[in-house]
Design a protein around this motif. Structure first.
Motif, PDB file in Angstrom:
ATOM      1  N   ARG A 163      31.459  36.414  47.989  1.00 57.83           N
ATOM      2  CA  ARG A 163      32.782  36.639  48.128  1.00 57.83           C
ATOM      3  C   ARG A 163      33.726  35.520  47.547  1.00 57.83           C
ATOM      4  O   ARG A 163      34.710  35.821  46.671  1.00 57.83           O
ATOM      5  CB  ARG A 163      33.428  37.023  49.381  1.00 57.83           C
ATOM      6  CG  ARG A 163      32.750  38.336  50.000  1.00 57.83           C
ATOM      7  CD  ARG A 163      33.247  38.451  51.438  1.00 57.83           C
ATOM      8  NE  ARG A 163      34.599  38.904  51.629  1.00 57.83           N
ATOM      9  CZ  ARG A 163      35.154  39.120  52.878  1.00 57.83           C
ATOM     10  NH1 ARG A 163      34.540  39.044  53.934  1.00 57.83           N
ATOM     11  NH2 ARG A 163      36.548  39.534  52.852  1.00 57.83           N
ATOM     12  N   GLY A 181      33.013  35.244  43.646  1.00 58.58           N
ATOM     13  CA  GLY A 181      33.730  36.553  43.245  1.00 58.58           C
ATOM     14  C   GLY A 181      35.032  36.167  43.032  1.00 58.58           C
ATOM     15  O   GLY A 181      35.576  36.489  42.094  1.00 58.58           O
ATOM     16  N   ALA A 182      35.527  35.580  43.830  1.00 57.67           N
ATOM     17  CA  ALA A 182      36.968  35.461  43.765  1.00 57.67           C
ATOM     18  C   ALA A 182      37.661  34.346  42.701  1.00 57.67           C
ATOM     19  O   ALA A 182      38.610  34.513  42.070  1.00 57.67           O
ATOM     20  CB  ALA A 182      37.561  34.861  45.303  1.00 57.67           C
ATOM     21  N   GLN A 188      37.270  35.889  39.528  1.00 53.22           N
ATOM     22  CA  GLN A 188      38.345  36.904  39.135  1.00 53.22           C
ATOM     23  C   GLN A 188      39.691  36.150  38.658  1.00 53.22           C
ATOM     24  O   GLN A 188      40.465  36.497  37.794  1.00 53.22           O
ATOM     25  CB  GLN A 188      38.795  37.769  40.652  1.00 53.22           C
ATOM     26  CG  GLN A 188      37.919  38.956  40.857  1.00 53.22           C
ATOM     27  CD  GLN A 188      38.376  39.768  42.358  1.00 53.22           C
ATOM     28  OE1 GLN A 188      39.488  39.918  42.182  1.00 53.22           O
ATOM     29  NE2 GLN A 188      37.399  39.662  42.955  1.00 53.22           N
ATOM     30  N   SER A 212      41.253  36.366  35.134  1.00 61.06           N
ATOM     31  CA  SER A 212      42.686  36.768  34.718  1.00 61.06           C
ATOM     32  C   SER A 212      43.526  35.800  34.111  1.00 61.06           C
ATOM     33  O   SER A 212      44.125  36.146  32.984  1.00 61.06           O
ATOM     34  CB  SER A 212      43.425  36.685  36.129  1.00 61.06           C
ATOM     35  OG  SER A 212      42.825  37.859  36.930  1.00 61.06           O
ATOM     36  N   LYS A 227      36.769  39.122  34.932  1.00 59.10           N
ATOM     37  CA  LYS A 227      37.250  39.611  36.056  1.00 59.10           C
ATOM     38  C   LYS A 227      36.833  40.838  36.976  1.00 59.10           C
ATOM     39  O   LYS A 227      36.535  40.765  38.143  1.00 59.10           O
ATOM     40  CB  LYS A 227      38.746  39.851  35.793  1.00 59.10           C
ATOM     41  CG  LYS A 227      39.747  40.185  36.920  1.00 59.10           C
ATOM     42  CD  LYS A 227      41.153  40.421  36.383  1.00 59.10           C
ATOM     43  CE  LYS A 227      41.602  41.490  35.688  1.00 59.10           C
ATOM     44  NZ  LYS A 227      42.916  41.656  35.287  1.00 59.10           N
ATOM     45  N   ALA A 228      36.284  41.684  36.165  1.00 59.15           N
ATOM     46  CA  ALA A 228      35.392  42.962  36.580  1.00 59.15           C
ATOM     47  C   ALA A 228      34.307  42.411  37.378  1.00 59.15           C
ATOM     48  O   ALA A 228      33.765  42.902  38.504  1.00 59.15           O
ATOM     49  CB  ALA A 228      35.212  43.873  35.485  1.00 59.15           C
ATOM     50  N   LYS A 246      35.099  41.060  40.787  1.00 64.31           N
ATOM     51  CA  LYS A 246      35.251  42.182  41.576  1.00 64.31           C
ATOM     52  C   LYS A 246      34.180  42.695  42.279  1.00 64.31           C
ATOM     53  O   LYS A 246      33.882  42.880  43.579  1.00 64.31           O
ATOM     54  CB  LYS A 246      36.236  43.235  40.957  1.00 64.31           C
ATOM     55  CG  LYS A 246      37.668  42.832  40.934  1.00 64.31           C
ATOM     56  CD  LYS A 246      38.525  43.908  40.290  1.00 64.31           C
ATOM     57  CE  LYS A 246      39.793  43.442  40.190  1.00 64.31           C
ATOM     58  NZ  LYS A 246      40.761  44.617  39.332  1.00 64.31           N
ATOM     59  N   SER A 277      32.344  40.069  44.557  1.00 65.04           N
ATOM     60  CA  SER A 277      33.173  39.905  45.999  1.00 65.04           C
ATOM     61  C   SER A 277      32.856  41.344  46.770  1.00 65.04           C
ATOM     62  O   SER A 277      32.665  41.197  48.005  1.00 65.04           O
ATOM     63  CB  SER A 277      34.755  39.910  45.667  1.00 65.04           C
ATOM     64  OG  SER A 277      35.006  38.801  45.184  1.00 65.04           O
ATOM     65  N   GLY A 278      32.927  42.428  46.165  1.00 67.50           N
ATOM     66  CA  GLY A 278      32.191  43.683  47.050  1.00 67.50           C
ATOM     67  C   GLY A 278      30.924  43.636  47.406  1.00 67.50           C
ATOM     68  O   GLY A 278      30.750  43.883  48.625  1.00 67.50           O
TER      69      GLY A 278
END
Length: 60
Positions: free
Chosen positions: A5, A8-9, A12, A16, A38-39, A42, A45-46
């Motif tokens: 998580r 992943g953040a 992202q 960005s 960025k994808a 995400k 993070s998922g």
């Protein structure tokens, strides 16, 4: 909190920024690279959220 998580953040956020720089400079390759990063962040993070969910269910 799962490390996926957090990582992943970070991806992202970096994606960005890279995407924005690509848009500002008109560099489509950098823009696309940023969008892809960025994808990926995400998704990562998922995965981390899913792992946290499983852990909380198993602790019950």
């Amino acid at each position: 909190m799962d490390k996926n998580r957090i990582e992943g953040a970070g991806k992202q956020a970096a994606g960005s920024i890279k995407e924005a720089v690509g848009k500002i400079t008109g560099n489509r390759a950098t823009e696309a690279e940023g969008a892809a990063e960025k994808a990926a962040g995400k998704v990562q993070s998922g995965v981390g959220r899913a792992k946290d969910g499983v852990r909380s269910v198993l602790k019950r």
